[in-house]
Design a protein around this motif. Structure first.
Motif, mmCIF file in Angstrom:
data_model
loop_
_atom_site.group_PDB
_atom_site.id
_atom_site.type_symbol
_atom_site.label_atom_id
_atom_site.label_comp_id
_atom_site.label_asym_id
_atom_site.label_seq_id
_atom_site.Cartn_x
_atom_site.Cartn_y
_atom_site.Cartn_z
ATOM 1 N N UNK A 186 0.853 -1.192 0.000
ATOM 2 C CA UNK A 186 0.000 0.000 0.000
ATOM 3 C C UNK A 186 0.888 1.240 0.000
ATOM 4 N N UNK A 187 0.590 2.162 -0.896
ATOM 5 C CA UNK A 187 1.356 3.394 -0.969
ATOM 6 C C UNK A 187 0.847 4.408 0.065
ATOM 7 N N UNK A 188 1.727 5.264 0.503
ATOM 8 C CA UNK A 188 1.347 6.295 1.467
ATOM 9 C C UNK A 188 0.338 7.237 0.823
ATOM 10 N N UNK A 189 -0.766 7.469 1.569
ATOM 11 C CA UNK A 189 -1.835 8.329 1.065
ATOM 12 C C UNK A 189 -2.156 9.457 2.036
ATOM 13 N N UNK A 190 -1.429 9.570 3.123
ATOM 14 C CA UNK A 190 -1.723 10.552 4.160
ATOM 15 C C UNK A 190 -0.534 11.498 4.322
ATOM 16 N N UNK A 191 -0.832 12.676 4.857
ATOM 17 C CA UNK A 191 0.217 13.659 5.089
ATOM 18 C C UNK A 191 0.762 13.566 6.506
ATOM 19 N N UNK A 192 -0.146 13.304 7.483
ATOM 20 C CA UNK A 192 0.301 13.334 8.883
ATOM 21 C C UNK A 192 -0.521 12.385 9.740
ATOM 22 N N UNK A 193 0.168 11.683 10.624
ATOM 23 C CA UNK A 193 -0.482 10.831 11.628
ATOM 24 C C UNK A 193 -0.429 11.548 12.969
ATOM 25 N N UNK A 194 -1.540 11.518 13.688
ATOM 26 C CA UNK A 194 -1.615 12.182 14.976
ATOM 27 C C UNK A 194 -2.327 11.301 15.987
ATOM 28 N N UNK A 195 -2.048 11.545 17.271
ATOM 29 C CA UNK A 195 -2.689 10.821 18.365
ATOM 30 C C UNK A 195 -3.900 11.613 18.845
ATOM 31 N N UNK A 196 -4.998 10.891 19.083
ATOM 32 C CA UNK A 196 -6.219 11.528 19.581
ATOM 33 C C UNK A 196 -6.792 10.687 20.716
ATOM 34 N N UNK A 197 -7.512 11.339 21.600
ATOM 35 C CA UNK A 197 -8.227 10.597 22.638
ATOM 36 C C UNK A 197 -9.382 9.849 21.988
#
Length: 231
Positions: free
Chosen positions: A1-12
């Protein structure tokens, strides 16, 4: 799978902490939201997603893989999963010693006696040690106490413990890492004694060295997963 996102973040999230990719929640292979109990672990998982270059490499996303396993595989059958790991109490690597050569005998004693002695003190059990590969039975109380220690763990700790046990072949070493009695590198040195001895005796073997390096990588990743659960 190719990268399709710009940023990963943590959320509650409900029940803990999740990871989102451009605001969209990461899900497990079973399509369940990937939610972990500790923020530090979620941050480690998010870092793996942010470190992806062009294509996802599962080998570089081990925290994600272990979290997926905890949610999809372990939690639905936690008791059975724990029971499978606990069976290693009946045939721990550290209980089976070589008869020769003396160099290997001495190396095993130095590395494995520490595991045996810790297990005896920590769980107040007897552990039978033998030479050769013929099965030696462990006292019933020993198996029960070690099994109880494993059965008491939640799905995430079991998911992290599993590679330590199956890669190393030693429940004692895995529990020692879990309880901070041994650091991960020290435990790896212990469980990889035989492999390292063989490489030293027979010289360079690219394939064997690569296989050992991959096992070490997975072993240390599992230890880090457990460490982040305690952060």
């Amino acid at each position: 799978m190719k990268r399709f996102w710009a940023k990963a973040e943590v959320v509650e999230a409900d029940g803990g902490w999740g990871v989102v990719l451009d605001g969209k929640p990461v899900k497990t292979p079973a399509r369940v939201p990937l939610v972990v109990p500790i923020e530090a672990l979620a941050e480690g998982i998010a870092a793996e997603w942010n470190d992806v270059a062009e294509t996802i490499d599962p080998r570089a996303m081990q925290l994600t893989g272990l979290a997926n396993a905890a949610i999809d595989r372990v939690q639905p059958a936690r008791k059975a999963f724990a029971a499978d790991l606990a069976r290693y109490a009946e045939a721990d690597l550290a209980c089976y010693r070589a008869e020769e050569p003396q160099g290997l005998v001495d190396l095993q004693s130095r590395e494995w006696d520490a595991l045996i002695n810790w297990g005896r003190r920590r769980f107040d059990v007897d552990l039978n040690v033998t030479t050769g590969v013929v099965h030696v039975s462990q006292p019933r109380a020993t198996v029960e106490r070690l099994s109880h220690a494993v059965a008491a763990l939640d799905a995430f700790h079991l998911a992290g413990l599993s590679p330590l046990v199956t890669i190393g072949g030693s429940l004692l070493a895995a529990l020692g890492v879990l309880e901070d009695a041994f650091d991960a590198e020290r435990a790896w040195e212990a469980v990889s004694v035989d492999d390292r001895w063989q490489l030293e005796q027979w010289g360079s073997d690219t394939e064997a060295e690569a296989a050992l390096a991959n096992r070490r990588r997975d072993f240390l990743a599992a230890a880090r997963f457990l460490d982040l659960l305690e952060a």
